[in-house]
Write a protein that holds these residues in place. Structure first.
Motif, PDB file in Angstrom:
ATOM      1  N   PHE A 243       1.353  -1.112   0.779  1.00  0.00           N
ATOM      2  CA  PHE A 243      -0.058  -1.493   0.697  1.00  0.00           C
ATOM      3  C   PHE A 243      -0.261  -2.783  -0.081  1.00  0.00           C
ATOM      4  O   PHE A 243       0.323  -2.971  -1.139  1.00  0.00           O
ATOM      5  CB  PHE A 243      -0.857  -0.387  -0.016  1.00  0.00           C
ATOM      6  N   ARG A 244      -1.070  -3.658   0.498  1.00  0.00           N
ATOM      7  CA  ARG A 244      -1.547  -4.814  -0.255  1.00  0.00           C
ATOM      8  C   ARG A 244      -3.028  -4.943  -0.021  1.00  0.00           C
ATOM      9  O   ARG A 244      -3.486  -4.755   1.114  1.00  0.00           O
ATOM     10  CB  ARG A 244      -0.808  -6.078   0.216  1.00  0.00           C
ATOM     11  N   ASP A 245      -3.780  -5.298  -1.071  1.00  0.00           N
ATOM     12  CA  ASP A 245      -5.239  -5.341  -0.967  1.00  0.00           C
ATOM     13  C   ASP A 245      -5.702  -6.161   0.216  1.00  0.00           C
ATOM     14  O   ASP A 245      -6.646  -5.802   0.915  1.00  0.00           O
ATOM     15  CB  ASP A 245      -5.847  -5.961  -2.241  1.00  0.00           C
ATOM     16  N   ASP A 246      -5.032  -7.296   0.466  1.00  0.00           N
ATOM     17  CA  ASP A 246      -5.525  -8.206   1.500  1.00  0.00           C
ATOM     18  C   ASP A 246      -5.121  -7.795   2.924  1.00  0.00           C
ATOM     19  O   ASP A 246      -5.708  -8.296   3.875  1.00  0.00           O
ATOM     20  CB  ASP A 246      -5.040  -9.651   1.219  1.00  0.00           C
ATOM     21  N   ILE A 247      -4.187  -6.896   3.072  1.00  0.00           N
ATOM     22  CA  ILE A 247      -3.773  -6.533   4.442  1.00  0.00           C
ATOM     23  C   ILE A 247      -3.862  -5.039   4.741  1.00  0.00           C
ATOM     24  O   ILE A 247      -3.804  -4.624   5.892  1.00  0.00           O
ATOM     25  CB  ILE A 247      -2.332  -7.017   4.764  1.00  0.00           C
ATOM     26  N   GLY A 248      -3.975  -4.196   3.728  1.00  0.00           N
ATOM     27  CA  GLY A 248      -4.021  -2.745   3.950  1.00  0.00           C
ATOM     28  C   GLY A 248      -2.608  -2.185   4.062  1.00  0.00           C
ATOM     29  O   GLY A 248      -1.653  -2.761   3.550  1.00  0.00           O
ATOM     30  N   TRP A 249      -2.495  -1.039   4.772  1.00  0.00           N
ATOM     31  CA  TRP A 249      -1.192  -0.365   4.905  1.00  0.00           C
ATOM     32  C   TRP A 249      -0.410  -0.939   6.073  1.00  0.00           C
ATOM     33  O   TRP A 249      -0.905  -0.969   7.192  1.00  0.00           O
ATOM     34  CB  TRP A 249      -1.396   1.136   5.144  1.00  0.00           C
ATOM     35  N   ILE A 250       0.788  -1.402   5.814  1.00  0.00           N
ATOM     36  CA  ILE A 250       1.650  -1.865   6.913  1.00  0.00           C
ATOM     37  C   ILE A 250       3.011  -1.170   6.837  1.00  0.00           C
ATOM     38  O   ILE A 250       3.480  -0.795   5.769  1.00  0.00           O
ATOM     39  CB  ILE A 250       1.865  -3.399   6.927  1.00  0.00           C
TER      40      ILE A 250
END
Ligand code: AKG
Ligand code: FE2
Length: 341
Positions: A243-250
């Motif tokens: 998870f990263r704030d700018d992209i969500g769950w990948i």
């Protein structure tokens, strides 16, 4: 010399929450295992995003440090751990998890212990249960393996010890690249390298059985790992997400023969936030029994957990690694926030 085991002795898991579900008997997902999930971001091709670093590349130290700063998670190939050994770890893990539940229960982790069979350490923090069973190896696994396979325990133990023996120098090498990229004296880098010599890394075997309806189920709830670095193999079945704030769950795509490397909380603290600890979770699938195995690389519990670059304003308070592990065991996701200044 301190070990992480003592932290769990002081903060035991309650036994009624330490027993995984008997997955073989289930035809549908019980309400106890249904989560309201944040969806994954499928619009991004994650295979192009997270770096896959060839450790034989002449610029590998720089690439590793850059990936740790930018992502906190990356994959490594050509790392020197033989593929045959990696396959043996997977097949020994499968041999363990394929045992009947009543056999696995004989090596159930006791509440104050880290080693043995059971649910994830983070389980008590959630109302819902995870579609997961784990086996943790700390120090020797002979005692447990003899209970599971009285006449045939050696291949399991030998494989796990050989794995640990190969993972330690690899994790040390990565840690060395990362610490050297910080603005700290060479002696300090050396002290940290020696600190990991005093402890035997922990091995975590994870099992995510096939799930009748994976859409609302989690293999592991979102978390960060506690120590310095985690090196993980996904055994060719996807499931790990980041998870990263700018992209969500990948998704972290499985790469043959690769290890996923995660920055843990302790390294985030040492680096004064330059290497962010990776927030990750695990999804499950309908048909495949996913196995993953991880090596947790940590320092001795007496080591200081504090930002190493003394020229910078510290973003985290000073404590020992033992103290931080105790805060994590009690507060889970909130732990890093609690030690931020
Ligand atoms: O199974 C995976 O891909 C991740 C496991 C994990 O996050 C862990 O053991 O801490
Ligand atoms: Fe993890």
């Amino acid at each position: 010399m301190g070990s992480i085991t003592e932290v769990f002795k002081n903060d035991p898991l309650h036994l009624d929450s330490a027993i995984p579900l008997d997955f073989d008997t289930l035809k549908s997902v019980p309400e106890s295992h249904e989560w309201a999930l944040e969806p994954s971001n499928h619009s991004l091709d994650s295979s192009k995003m997270l770096p896959v670093i060839d450790l034989t590349h002449p610029d590998a130290p720089h690439l590793v440090a850059h990936a740790a700063r930018t992502w906190g998670i990356f994959q490594i190939v050509n790392h020197g751990v033989p593929l045959g050994l990696m396959q043996s770890v997977e097949s020994e893990a499968r041999r363990l998890f394929n045992l009947p539940t009543q056999d696995k229960m004989k090596v159930l982790r006791s509440p104050e212990n880290l080693a043995g069979y059971g649910v994830a350490r983070i389980a008590p923090f959630y109302d819902k249960c995870m579609w997961h069973e784990g086996f943790t190896i700390h120090d020797s696994c002979v005692g447990h393996a003899k209970i599971l396979w009285p006449h045939d325990y050696e291949s399991f133990c030998n494989t796990m010890m050989e794995f640990r023996h190969k993972m330690k120098p690899l994790a040390d090498q990565l840690l060395h690249y990362l610490l050297k990229s910080l603005n700290i004296p060479g002696e300090l880098v050396q002290i940290w390298a020696e600190s990991t010599d005093k402890v035997s890394g922990t091995i975590q075997l994870n099992s995510y059985p096939p799930c009748p309806d994976p859409r609302h189920v989690l293999g592991l709830a979102p978390h960060t790992d506690t120590l310095l670095l985690t090196l993980l193999n996904q055994c060719q079945i996807s499931g790990l997400q980041y998870f990263r704030d700018d992209i969500g769950w990948i998704s972290v795509p499985p790469v043959p023969g690769a290890f996923v490397v995660n920055v843990g909380d302790t390294l985030e603290i040492l680096s004064n936030g330059k290497f962010p600890s990776a927030y990750h979770r695990v999804t499950v699938n309908e048909n495949k029994h996913r196995i993953s195995y991880a090596y947790f690389h940590g320092p001795s519990m007496d080591s200081p957990a504090e930002p190493l670059d003394k020229a910078e304003k510290p973003l985290y308070r000073s404590m020992t690694v033992r103290e931080y592990c105790a805060i994590k065991a009690k507060h889970n996701e909130e732990a890093l926030g609690l030690v931020k200044l």
